[in-house]
Design an enzyme around this catalytic site. Sequence first.
Site, short mmCIF file in Angstrom:
data_model
loop_
_atom_site.label_atom_id
_atom_site.label_comp_id
_atom_site.label_asym_id
_atom_site.label_seq_id
_atom_site.Cartn_x
_atom_site.Cartn_y
_atom_site.Cartn_z
N ASP A 229 0.87 -1.18 0.00
CA ASP A 229 0.00 0.00 0.00
C ASP A 229 0.90 1.23 0.00
O ASP A 229 1.65 1.45 0.95
CB ASP A 229 -0.91 -0.01 1.23
N ASP B 176 -2.72 2.25 -6.15
CA ASP B 176 -1.64 2.26 -5.17
C ASP B 176 -1.63 1.06 -4.24
O ASP B 176 -0.97 1.09 -3.20
CB ASP B 176 -1.73 3.54 -4.33
N GLU B 177 -2.33 0.00 -4.59
CA GLU B 177 -2.48 -1.11 -3.66
C GLU B 177 -2.58 -2.42 -4.42
O GLU B 177 -3.25 -2.50 -5.45
CB GLU B 177 -3.74 -0.89 -2.82
#
Length: 478
Positions: A11, A105-106
């Site tokens: 993350d 983003d993960e």
Amino acid sequence: MRAAPTILHLDMDAFFAAAEQASKPSLRGKPVVVGGLGPRGVVATASYEARRFGVHSAMPMGQARRLAPNAAYLVPRFAFYRSISEQVMELLGRLSPLVEPLSLDEAFVDLDAGGVADDSASARAAGERLRADILATTGLTGSVGLAGSKMIAKIASEEAKPDGLVLIEPGTERELLAPRSVRILPGVGPATGEHLRRAGMTTVSDLVEAGEDELVRLLGRAHGASLYLMAQGYDDRPVVAERDAKSVSVEDTFDVDLHDRVRIRFEVERLAERCVGRLRASGHSGRTIVLKVRRFDFSTLTRSETLRGPTDDPGVVREAAGRLLEAVDTTGGVRLLGVGVSGLADYTQEDLFAQAEAEAEAAHAAEGAAGAAVGAVATVSASASEEGAESDAGAAVTGASAVASVEPEAHEPVERRWAPGHDVRHAVYGAGWVQGSGVGRVTVRFEEPWSEPGRVRTFAVDDPELEPGEALPLVRRG
């Protein structure tokens, strides 16, 4: 459940805000809030400096401004964030063929499938190497969680924030979860959490003690049984590499309710163009066109039309969305509009009849526009659609097609809009970004990711030497 912590969850830390700070030296170490800046805007991401004031994602922007009045408030640059995300995902792909992106983003990564880890030591080494590679490649930091299941790996990455790594050994899950709030478990949102609280269950250990039968009674068979397993730390969900998109859509919320029917039609056509941009960028076409309308009283209507075959033609999508709009009552005003395409396919069945009809209508509209009383004309363009507003996420439209679009009359000058945070380039001063604009002026700070904080200058919004610019890479190469 695995005997080794070979499921990794990455993350990125305050991703949008961190990217803005990295690209703008003058904002480093200062509170930064990224999101919609209008009266109905919400926070997309807040930097850790802004979070100290209580600002968090999904908060109304007005509330964020009251909590942190001196923060920098910026409009998102999704194309920029996507380019960084692609770099990160490429690094993840080097670790394993099984990478499951959850957002820009993960992502989850199956380290065992990549042969890079089979025990705690090798998993930790892979995680630390990944963090170092991300920093060297993008200039940003990410937090890593390692565990024997996806649920625990995600919890571990939360504990690792910011810029850390936490490894949770398989076999310790129940001890880890027992004192935590029930909200830590997947599928337990505010409503379910409140329902459990009223039943006397606030911690994960309370769920285990209540037993499966009680949870099934409270929540139903499927939800109750799965929640009981997760409360014991059991999660056997695999990392899935391919997550097929089911639809592509765009929507806008307006600062002021729209009442004029012509303006509403114009916005629907604009959204249709942006939607096709995303559709083409994803390499898909679609059969079903969907229109979403949220009215002044927050009631939301959706209408759909299924075509004879999949298409990625902007004229076809625009005309279908327009037909759907005709069946919607917009009396009283419209807060939000959205256009989507579902029933996706990897090929396009050219709808020649629909395209020909759209082109004919466009030509007819152009011929009769001179007598139009609405202050707008229809023009025919034979060029590819350009990238839309910031929420287009960098969709690149390829090819060329004849499309009809509503534009202001030629004698009415169009004032360029300069969104706070967006890139510009000046013929004399070079690269910079917009700090703000209004009353016919735009303020720009000239600096680059690798420079010292730059100087601020103000220009007329129509200054011919000032143009929209391209985002610079965060890490200087060569």
